[in-house]
Design an enzyme around this catalytic site. Structure first.
Site, PDB file in Angstrom:
ATOM      1  N   SER A 176      -0.995  -2.082  -4.001  1.00  0.00           N
ATOM      2  CA  SER A 176       0.201  -2.926  -4.144  1.00  0.00           C
ATOM      3  C   SER A 176      -0.238  -4.346  -4.430  1.00  0.00           C
ATOM      4  O   SER A 176      -1.361  -4.742  -4.067  1.00  0.00           O
ATOM      5  CB  SER A 176       1.004  -2.920  -2.840  1.00  0.00           C
ATOM      6  OG  SER A 176       2.018  -3.906  -2.869  1.00  0.00           O
ATOM      7  N   TYR A 219       1.512  -3.371   6.656  1.00  0.00           N
ATOM      8  CA  TYR A 219       1.536  -2.732   5.330  1.00  0.00           C
ATOM      9  C   TYR A 219       0.564  -3.420   4.372  1.00  0.00           C
ATOM     10  O   TYR A 219      -0.247  -2.765   3.712  1.00  0.00           O
ATOM     11  CB  TYR A 219       2.964  -2.806   4.780  1.00  0.00           C
ATOM     12  CG  TYR A 219       3.139  -2.285   3.370  1.00  0.00           C
ATOM     13  CD1 TYR A 219       3.291  -0.926   3.132  1.00  0.00           C
ATOM     14  CD2 TYR A 219       3.180  -3.147   2.275  1.00  0.00           C
ATOM     15  CE1 TYR A 219       3.471  -0.440   1.833  1.00  0.00           C
ATOM     16  CE2 TYR A 219       3.356  -2.671   0.985  1.00  0.00           C
ATOM     17  CZ  TYR A 219       3.505  -1.314   0.768  1.00  0.00           C
ATOM     18  OH  TYR A 219       3.682  -0.834  -0.507  1.00  0.00           O
TER      19      TYR A 219
END
Ligand code: NAD
Ligand code: MG
Length: 297
Positions: A189, A202
């Site tokens: 990401s 995360y």
């Protein structure tokens, strides 16, 4: 249907915010999103780049994984998808789309945050597909928490297990089955490079995925296996309205990107196809950013 091959301004190719409020419980369903995401159901055209390949995709029921499953099937691959049992409805749609492409689809539900299941999943995929030459490790957990004291140990543990431990367990179990020419693809990401304060656990896992992917690529190229990561920016998937973003942020999701809109899952499919196919023969240890203009440098 959006024509993906006609010259057009990409900023206006897909819906832009504001989006309606649409809270869901995690892991969320693609079938409940408004507007519906484009996973390529109507728009992805394959060219036989993955003829007779055998692919396993985790999180293949919805979002990015669904777009990859549809694209791989239309490129000629047999595709097994993993998902959580509560996502059966989304998964069934994907299996129907794979079969409509004329290849074989297998639904392999289960929780990748458990080591024993990860090992079973690889064994079942190998058995159903008759081998394995593309492994897309894509399932992920993202739950927003406004401050450090609200990230419970349980949260931290679940996010690590789903996003990082599963990567290790799946890769470890799969390697003995992968032939030269095989491809492993992970989903990192932009959060690995530009972490948001509300995604402490995360973002940490996504930075870990980048490091693990690069390290594994050095080992596996010695067996002729390529390993790469994709680092998406904001994509319109159930991850976001099911706790991935604060509720009000879903309504403006993607507005901050250079495109003024979120990406649609199908806009990532060509990158996953390139990395899986023999056309990507000199690509390993790389991180492909598809961030909406922010870059990953
Ligand atoms: P998504 O919700 O459609 O897909 C995530 C999938 O992960 C779910 O469908 C679910 O099947 C699976 N999953 C979650 N926990 C699991 C568990 N314990 N066991 C088995 N499966 C589990 O959302 P998405 O955005 O397509 O997410 C796919 C990947 O893309 C994730 O790794 C996510 O972190 C990454 N990503 C998404 C974005 C974005 O903006 N949507 C941006 C960057 C990275
Ligand atoms: Mg899902």
């Amino acid at each position: 249907m959006t024509d993906r091959f006609t010259l057009q301004d990409p900023r206006h190719q897909y819906p832009a915010p504001p989006f309606p409020p649409q809270p869901q419980r995690p892991p969320g369903l693609a079938g409940k999103m408004e507007p519906p995401p484009d996973h390529g159901e109507q728009s992805y055209a394959g060219f036989g780049r993955l003829t007779e390949r055998k692919a396993l995709i985790t999180g293949g029921d919805s979002g990015i994984g669904r777009a990859v499953a549809i694209a791989y099937a239309r490129e000629g691959a047999d595709v097994a998808i993993n998902f959580l049992p509560s996502e059966q409805e989304d998964a069934q749609d994907v299996i129907s789309l794979i079969e409509a492409a004329g290849t074989r689809g297998f639904a392999l539900p289960g929780d990748v945050s458990e080591e024993a299941f990860c090992r079973e999943l690889i064994a079942s995929a190998v058995q159903k597909l008759g081998g394995l030459d593309i492994l897309v490790i894509n399932a992920g957990r993202q739950q927003t928490r406004p401050s450090v004291d609200q990230v419970s140990s349980d949260d931290f543990d679940k996010t690590m297990k789903t996003n990082l431990y599963a990567l290790h367990w799946l890769a470890q179990a799969a390697v003995p089955h992968l032939p030269p020419g095989a491809s492993v693809i992970t989903t990192a990401s932009i959060q690995a490079y530009e972490p948001s304060s509300h995604l402490l656990d995360y973002a940490t896992t996504k930075a870990g995925i980048v490091a693990y992917t690069k390290a594994l690529s050095e080992q596996l190229i010695k067996k002729g296996i390529r390993v790469n990561a994709v680092a998406p920016g904001p994509f319109w998937t159930p991850l976001q309205p099911s706790g991935g973003q604060p509720r009000d942020k879903v309504e403006t999701f993607g507005q901050q990107s250079a495109f003024g809109r979120p990406g649609q899952p199908v806009e990532l499919a060509p990158v996953y196809v390139l990395l899986a196919s023999q056309e990507g023969s000199y690509i390993t240890g790389e991180v492909f950013g598809v961030t909406g203009g922010k870059g990953i440098a």
